[in-house]
Design a protein around this motif. Structure first.
Motif, PDB file in Angstrom:
ATOM      1  N   SER A 169       0.833  -1.204   0.000  1.00 25.31           N
ATOM      2  CA  SER A 169       0.000   0.000   0.000  1.00 25.31           C
ATOM      3  C   SER A 169       0.859   1.241   0.000  1.00 25.31           C
ATOM      4  N   PHE A 170       0.362   2.244  -0.718  1.00 25.69           N
ATOM      5  CA  PHE A 170       0.952   3.559  -0.556  1.00 25.69           C
ATOM      6  C   PHE A 170       0.419   4.127   0.760  1.00 25.69           C
ATOM      7  N   PHE A 171       1.285   4.665   1.583  1.00 27.43           N
ATOM      8  CA  PHE A 171       0.824   5.369   2.781  1.00 27.43           C
ATOM      9  C   PHE A 171       1.846   6.442   3.080  1.00 27.43           C
ATOM     10  N   LEU A 194      -0.503  18.635   7.641  1.00 27.71           N
ATOM     11  CA  LEU A 194      -0.747  19.097   6.266  1.00 27.71           C
ATOM     12  C   LEU A 194      -2.242  19.036   5.929  1.00 27.71           C
ATOM     13  N   TYR A 195      -2.883  17.916   6.273  1.00 29.54           N
ATOM     14  CA  TYR A 195      -4.297  17.751   5.926  1.00 29.54           C
ATOM     15  C   TYR A 195      -5.181  18.667   6.759  1.00 29.54           C
ATOM     16  N   ALA A 196      -4.776  18.912   7.999  1.00 21.89           N
ATOM     17  CA  ALA A 196      -5.552  19.836   8.824  1.00 21.89           C
ATOM     18  C   ALA A 196      -5.519  21.224   8.199  1.00 21.89           C
ATOM     19  N   MET A 210      -8.491  15.517  -6.351  1.00 25.78           N
ATOM     20  CA  MET A 210      -7.842  14.976  -7.548  1.00 25.78           C
ATOM     21  C   MET A 210      -6.419  14.523  -7.220  1.00 25.78           C
ATOM     22  N   TYR A 211      -6.016  13.409  -7.818  1.00 26.10           N
ATOM     23  CA  TYR A 211      -4.763  12.716  -7.468  1.00 26.10           C
ATOM     24  C   TYR A 211      -4.904  12.226  -6.020  1.00 26.10           C
ATOM     25  N   CYS A 212      -5.967  11.478  -5.759  1.00 27.34           N
ATOM     26  CA  CYS A 212      -6.341  11.217  -4.362  1.00 27.34           C
ATOM     27  C   CYS A 212      -5.601  10.056  -3.713  1.00 27.34           C
ATOM     28  N   GLY A 248      -7.030   7.893  -0.979  1.00 20.15           N
ATOM     29  CA  GLY A 248      -8.184   8.646  -0.469  1.00 20.15           C
ATOM     30  C   GLY A 248      -7.949   9.309   0.863  1.00 20.15           C
ATOM     31  N   THR A 249      -6.690   9.515   1.220  1.00 11.55           N
ATOM     32  CA  THR A 249      -6.404  10.087   2.541  1.00 11.55           C
ATOM     33  C   THR A 249      -7.058  11.454   2.717  1.00 11.55           C
ATOM     34  N   ILE A 250      -6.870  12.333   1.725  1.00 10.61           N
ATOM     35  CA  ILE A 250      -7.441  13.675   1.870  1.00 10.61           C
ATOM     36  C   ILE A 250      -8.964  13.603   1.745  1.00 10.61           C
ATOM     37  N   SER A 251      -9.451  12.771   0.813  1.00  7.41           N
ATOM     38  CA  SER A 251     -10.912  12.646   0.617  1.00  7.41           C
ATOM     39  C   SER A 251     -11.593  12.310   1.937  1.00  7.41           C
ATOM     40  N   GLY A 255     -13.244  11.417  -5.404  1.00  9.14           N
ATOM     41  CA  GLY A 255     -11.793  11.261  -5.516  1.00  9.14           C
ATOM     42  C   GLY A 255     -11.434  10.658  -6.863  1.00  9.14           C
ATOM     43  N   VAL A 256     -10.317  11.097  -7.442  1.00  7.32           N
ATOM     44  CA  VAL A 256      -9.835  10.544  -8.719  1.00  7.32           C
ATOM     45  C   VAL A 256      -8.376  10.172  -8.576  1.00  7.32           C
ATOM     46  N   GLU A 257      -8.035   8.998  -9.083  1.00  2.47           N
ATOM     47  CA  GLU A 257      -6.656   8.505  -8.940  1.00  2.47           C
ATOM     48  C   GLU A 257      -6.378   7.515 -10.069  1.00  2.47           C
ATOM     49  N   ILE A 258      -5.153   7.547 -10.568  1.00  3.66           N
ATOM     50  CA  ILE A 258      -4.802   6.741 -11.736  1.00  3.66           C
ATOM     51  C   ILE A 258      -4.514   5.275 -11.382  1.00  3.66           C
ATOM     52  N   VAL A 259      -4.065   5.010 -10.156  1.00  3.11           N
ATOM     53  CA  VAL A 259      -3.669   3.642  -9.799  1.00  3.11           C
ATOM     54  C   VAL A 259      -4.857   2.884  -9.195  1.00  3.11           C
ATOM     55  N   LYS A 260      -5.231   1.795  -9.864  1.00  2.00           N
ATOM     56  CA  LYS A 260      -6.434   1.067  -9.451  1.00  2.00           C
ATOM     57  C   LYS A 260      -6.305   0.526  -8.021  1.00  2.00           C
ATOM     58  N   GLY A 298      -8.675   6.543 -12.938  1.00  7.20           N
ATOM     59  CA  GLY A 298      -8.350   7.088 -14.256  1.00  7.20           C
ATOM     60  C   GLY A 298      -7.491   8.317 -14.117  1.00  7.20           C
ATOM     61  N   LYS A 299      -7.128   8.859 -15.292  1.00  6.56           N
ATOM     62  CA  LYS A 299      -6.339  10.089 -15.268  1.00  6.56           C
ATOM     63  C   LYS A 299      -7.255  11.242 -14.923  1.00  6.56           C
ATOM     64  N   ALA A 300      -6.844  12.051 -13.980  1.00  3.37           N
ATOM     65  CA  ALA A 300      -7.673  13.185 -13.565  1.00  3.37           C
ATOM     66  C   ALA A 300      -8.040  14.040 -14.773  1.00  3.37           C
ATOM     67  N   VAL A 310      -6.225  19.505  -5.180  1.00  4.99           N
ATOM     68  CA  VAL A 310      -5.313  18.731  -6.026  1.00  4.99           C
ATOM     69  C   VAL A 310      -4.051  18.428  -5.230  1.00  4.99           C
ATOM     70  N   ASP A 311      -3.520  17.232  -5.431  1.00 10.61           N
ATOM     71  CA  ASP A 311      -2.276  16.823  -4.761  1.00 10.61           C
ATOM     72  C   ASP A 311      -1.462  16.005  -5.754  1.00 10.61           C
ATOM     73  N   PRO A 312      -0.991  16.677  -6.827  1.00 10.62           N
ATOM     74  CA  PRO A 312      -0.352  15.935  -7.913  1.00 10.62           C
ATOM     75  C   PRO A 312       1.066  15.473  -7.573  1.00 10.62           C
ATOM     76  N   PRO A 313       1.613  14.542  -8.370  1.00  9.57           N
ATOM     77  CA  PRO A 313       3.033  14.214  -8.223  1.00  9.57           C
ATOM     78  C   PRO A 313       3.902  15.414  -8.617  1.00  9.57           C
ATOM     79  N   ARG A 314       5.203  15.248  -8.545  1.00  7.82           N
ATOM     80  CA  ARG A 314       6.104  16.398  -8.711  1.00  7.82           C
ATOM     81  C   ARG A 314       5.908  17.157 -10.011  1.00  7.82           C
TER      82      ARG A 314
HETATM   83  N1  SAH Z   1      -3.438  12.705  -2.117  1.00  5.14           N
HETATM   84  C1  SAH Z   1      -2.808  11.457  -1.841  1.00  5.14           C
HETATM   85  C2  SAH Z   1      -1.688  11.044  -2.815  1.00  5.14           C
HETATM   86  C3  SAH Z   1      -0.978  12.108  -3.562  1.00  5.14           C
HETATM   87  S1  SAH Z   1       0.421  11.499  -4.430  1.00  5.14           S
HETATM   88  C4  SAH Z   1      -2.333  11.433  -0.412  1.00  5.14           C
HETATM   89  O1  SAH Z   1      -2.241  12.459   0.216  1.00  5.14           O
HETATM   90  O2  SAH Z   1      -2.027  10.361   0.090  1.00  5.14           O
HETATM   91  C5  SAH Z   1      -0.068  11.764  -6.108  1.00  5.14           C
HETATM   92  C6  SAH Z   1      -0.996  10.709  -6.641  1.00  5.14           C
HETATM   93  O3  SAH Z   1      -1.338  11.037  -7.976  1.00  5.14           O
HETATM   94  C7  SAH Z   1      -0.395   9.310  -6.722  1.00  5.14           C
HETATM   95  O4  SAH Z   1      -1.230   8.429  -6.017  1.00  5.14           O
HETATM   96  C8  SAH Z   1      -0.396   8.984  -8.233  1.00  5.14           C
HETATM   97  O5  SAH Z   1      -0.652   7.626  -8.489  1.00  5.14           O
HETATM   98  C9  SAH Z   1      -1.502   9.847  -8.731  1.00  5.14           C
HETATM   99  N2  SAH Z   1      -1.482  10.242 -10.148  1.00  5.14           N
HETATM  100  C10 SAH Z   1      -0.393  10.482 -10.936  1.00  5.14           C
HETATM  101  N3  SAH Z   1      -0.790  10.927 -12.139  1.00  5.14           N
HETATM  102  C11 SAH Z   1      -2.146  10.994 -12.130  1.00  5.14           C
HETATM  103  C12 SAH Z   1      -3.122  11.396 -13.070  1.00  5.14           C
HETATM  104  N4  SAH Z   1      -2.784  11.817 -14.284  1.00  5.14           N
HETATM  105  N5  SAH Z   1      -4.415  11.323 -12.711  1.00  5.14           N
HETATM  106  C13 SAH Z   1      -4.782  10.918 -11.475  1.00  5.14           C
HETATM  107  N6  SAH Z   1      -3.891  10.523 -10.535  1.00  5.14           N
HETATM  108  C14 SAH Z   1      -2.590  10.552 -10.857  1.00  5.14           C
END
Ligand code: SAH
Length: 459
Positions: free
Chosen positions: A286-288, A298-300, A317-319, A322-325, A337-342, A365-367, A387-391
């Motif tokens: 699991s991602f955690f 941060l979430y507070a 978005m990029y959930c 679902g921690t933030i959701s 919540g939307v997230e690419i990794v099933k 799916g992709k946000a 939104v909480d996207p990757p880098r």
């Molecule tokens: N908000 C979450 C995770 C944020 S990390 C938390 O706080 O725990 C960024 C997340 O974006 C990762 O889970 C990654 O898989 C996802 N992601 C990357 N590209 C994406 C895209 N195009 N659409 C939706 N999710 C995406």
């Protein structure tokens, strides 16, 4: 150009610090980057690399230490590829991170006077032993004995260390037991070059609130190749908090740590932990979030910025899992919540159920595809978008769709201030303004920085 040669020793005054945490000093005007230094150090450095306009050098000795320099607590801080800036006092680390964010927002985003909107950094109470997940590679020392540690920077040579200062303290005992078991039973560490040997990595996860511990041995073989395994299980299961002992099979020649197959050999398949009041199940894959205490901070802050009253429709978005959701769901009308990794969404749904959250719905799916399609089909808008996207930041199509949806508030959580600055500028050009910015330190002694910012629609 410079006529210096490799290995030549030079004296440098460190006058700047890069965002990667390297000191910068000039020799007759020619800049050198030197790891392990801080602004204000006067040092002897040996040239290690020369490019046309700059070079690299290695710290040889310190002639005069900077007032901001501290002795790293970790004896292998310099060799290990983990911590980058342990030599910088934590006070100065905080200043460095805050300035890094301000600098990006100004330079890249064009936000003048952004300092006025920035809150003081939300730093750790104690910057040690904060990580809840560790993956120790297993190898051999010169005498051929099994060792555990971390990779040196940029290479795969293992710096032996079972007592990492940023990991949970319980790791030391776990690793010592595993290494002693390996030695006694002549179990071979994996050798990357030849692809032979058995034990590749030891993964540990610790629930800081619950005290639950998971240990997972990643092996290049079968469970039965772990001779005398019950002896090890006896020892590990006696550790207070031990909840799950697992074996993961990875027989591929790959840099990927975990293989597909996981088997529980003692206890449960997962541990549990909390962020705030939300409970999570965490399996080996699991991602955690790795620093749950600061993640809660941060979430507070994200919750505060969202300013929910209980009626709002929120998109996360990029959930991820679902921690933030889930964190926001209690204060919102409905959260999507939307997230690419099933697999992450599978976890998100489990976590929603565990916590009795019925007003959340998750999409895989992709946000930038799911959100525009959903917006077009259902016309559902949003009061608040998180939104909480990757880098690499948000996709431009997504930013466009968010602006079309026209939420009153956008809460942008970012792990890279450069892409935050870029995206915030795009949103501001589409009718938003930056109201507040908070910098949160989740990763002391590294140069990583988390930011949460509130953008509001200009009326
Ligand atoms: N908000 C979450 C995770 C944020 S990390 C938390 O706080 O725990 C960024 C997340 O974006 C990762 O889970 C990654 O898989 C996802 N992601 C990357 N590209 C994406 C895209 N195009 N659409 C939706 N999710 C995406």
């Amino acid at each position: 150009m410079t006529d210096l040669k490799k290995n030549q020793e030079i004296i440098l005054e460190i006058e700047d610090f890069t965002k990667e945490g390297e000191g910068l000093g000039k020799y007759q005007g020619f800049p050198f980057f030197v790891k392990d230094t801080v602004i204000g150090d006067r040092i002897v450095a040996a040239v290690t690399g020369l490019k046309k306009n700059y070079g690299y050098a290695r710290l040889v000795s310190i002639l005069e230490p900077s007032p901001d320099r501290v002795e790293p607590l970790c004896p292998v801080a310099r060799q290990c590829g983990g911590c980058r800036i342990q030599q910088l006092s934590y006070e100065k680390q905080k200043e460095f991170k805050w300035n890094l964010v301000a600098g990006c927002l100004k330079r890249i985003g064009g936000f003048e006077n952004i300092e006025k909107k920035m809150e003081p950094i939300l730093a750790m109470e104690s910057p040690w032993h904060y990580r809840n997940k560790a993956q120790f590679p297993i190898g051999r020392d010169r005498e051929g004995r099994p060792v555990a540690g971390f990779y040196a920077g940029r290479t795969h040579s293992i710096i032996p260390n079972t007592n990492c200062m940023i990991q949970a303290e319980v790791n030391a005992g776990i690793l010592d037991s595993i290494l002693a078991y390996m030695e006694k039973n002549r179990i071979e560490p994996y050798d990357e070059k030849g692809g032979k040997g058995l034990v590749r990595h030891v993964l540990t996860r610790v629930g800081f609130v619950t005290g639950q511990i998971m240990v997972c041995l990643i092996i290049n073989g079968r469970e039965k190749d772990l001779k005398n395994l019950p002896a090890l299980v006896d020892e590990l299961s006696a550790i207070e908090g031990m909840t799950s002992i697992m074996v993961n099979i990875n027989r591929e020649k790959t840099n990927r740590i975990l293989g597909e197959e996981c088997r529980t050999i003692w206890g449960k398949d997962y541990i549990e932990d909390y962020i705030g009041e939300i409970r999570y199940q965490i399996g080996p894959k699991s991602f955690f979030q790795v620093n749950p205490a600061q993640t809660g901070v941060l979430y507070a802050k994200a919750l505060e910025y969202a300013g929910l009253t209980g009626k709002e429709t929120v998109w996360d978005m990029y959930c991820g899992i679902g921690t933030i959701s889930l964190f926001l769901a209690r204060s919102a009308g409905k959260v999507y919540g939307v997230e690419i990794v099933k697999e992450a969404i599978d976890d998100a749904r489990i976590n929603a159920a565990i916590n009795g959250c019925q007003n959340v719905e998750f999409f895989v799916g992709k946000a930038e595809e799911v959100v525009p399609a959903h917006h077009k089909e259902t016309g559902i808008s949003a009061d608040v978008v998180v939104v909480d996207p990757p880098r690499k930041g948000c996709d431009p199509v997504l930013l466009e769709t968010i602006a079309d949806m026209g939420p009153d508030k956008i809460v942008y959580v970012s792990c890279d201030p450069a892409t935050l600055a870029r995206d915030a500028r795009i949103l501001c050009d589409k009718g938003y303004e930056v109201i507040k910015v908070a910098v949160v330190d989740q990763f002391a002694h590294s140069t990583h920085v988390e930011v949460v910012s509130l953008l509001s629609r200009v009326k």
